[in-house]
Design a protein around this motif. Structure first.
Motif, short mmCIF file in Angstrom:
data_model
loop_
_atom_site.label_atom_id
_atom_site.label_comp_id
_atom_site.label_asym_id
_atom_site.label_seq_id
_atom_site.Cartn_x
_atom_site.Cartn_y
_atom_site.Cartn_z
N ALA A 11 0.87 -1.15 0.05
CA ALA A 11 0.01 0.03 -0.05
C ALA A 11 0.94 1.36 -0.06
O ALA A 11 1.98 1.11 0.42
N PRO A 12 0.53 2.23 -0.82
CA PRO A 12 1.18 3.50 -0.75
C PRO A 12 1.57 3.87 0.89
O PRO A 12 0.57 3.94 1.56
N VAL A 13 2.69 4.52 0.93
CA VAL A 13 3.15 4.93 2.39
C VAL A 13 3.69 6.35 1.96
O VAL A 13 4.36 6.83 1.23
N ASN A 14 3.23 7.35 3.18
CA ASN A 14 3.79 8.47 3.16
C ASN A 14 5.35 8.62 3.69
O ASN A 14 5.57 8.26 4.89
N VAL A 72 17.02 7.84 6.27
CA VAL A 72 17.19 8.82 5.19
C VAL A 72 17.17 8.18 3.92
O VAL A 72 16.66 8.77 3.10
N LYS A 73 17.88 6.83 3.91
CA LYS A 73 18.01 6.34 2.54
C LYS A 73 16.88 5.70 1.86
O LYS A 73 16.50 6.04 0.97
N GLN A 74 16.02 5.18 2.85
CA GLN A 74 14.65 4.76 2.50
C GLN A 74 13.76 6.03 2.16
O GLN A 74 12.93 5.70 1.13
N MET A 78 11.93 6.39 -1.37
CA MET A 78 10.57 6.68 -1.61
C MET A 78 9.98 7.84 -2.05
O MET A 78 8.95 7.82 -2.82
N LYS A 79 10.79 9.01 -1.95
CA LYS A 79 10.29 10.10 -2.50
C LYS A 79 10.58 9.94 -3.91
O LYS A 79 9.62 10.36 -4.97
N ALA A 80 11.63 9.35 -4.49
CA ALA A 80 11.96 9.24 -5.96
C ALA A 80 10.69 8.38 -6.41
O ALA A 80 10.17 8.37 -7.72
#
Length: 119
Positions: A11-14, A72-74, A78-80
């Motif tokens: 599921a999409p995660v913020n 920070v890496k994750q 996730m942002k990309a």
């Protein structure tokens, strides 16, 4: 892709809420270290031993640093991924709007090409 090989779509995660929760965990670990150092400095019955203090400080500080680096890496991944999904969605919407408005480029191509068997 998971611990047990589940390849189900997640599921999409913020990413921002995930980062906030993990930073709260880091804050709690560092607060615990601070309190433990304060107890050691005060002395008395409740004071931890030097070995316990050193072990706890090392474990919690290293654990906190690991959580920060991994988060920070994750978060960046996730942002990309989220940005790529938004761009893909916009592209699909633009294609759907273009198809809905009637893409007539094929009609023009047929009109410009000469017909071969007009005898």
């Amino acid at each position: 892709m998971g611990l047990f090989g589940n390849d189900k779509e997640k599921a999409p995660v913020n990413p921002n809420s995930m980062m906030i929760i993990r930073m709260l965990a880091v804050g709690y670990l560092l607060y615990t270290v601070y309190n433990m150092i304060q107890l050691y400095m005060k002395g008395g019955e409740d004071a931890p031993s030097l070995g316990l203090l050193i072990g706890t400080v090392a474990l919690f500080v290293i654990g906190s640093a690991w959580i920060v680096v991994a988060s920070v890496k994750q978060w960046k991944r996730m942002k990309a991924r989220q940005q790529a999904a938004y761009e893909e969605e916009e592209r699909l919407e633009a294609e759907a709007a273009l198809a809905e408005n009637g893409d007539h480029t094929d009609d023009f191509d047929d009109a410009e090409t000469p017909k071969e068997n007009e005898d």
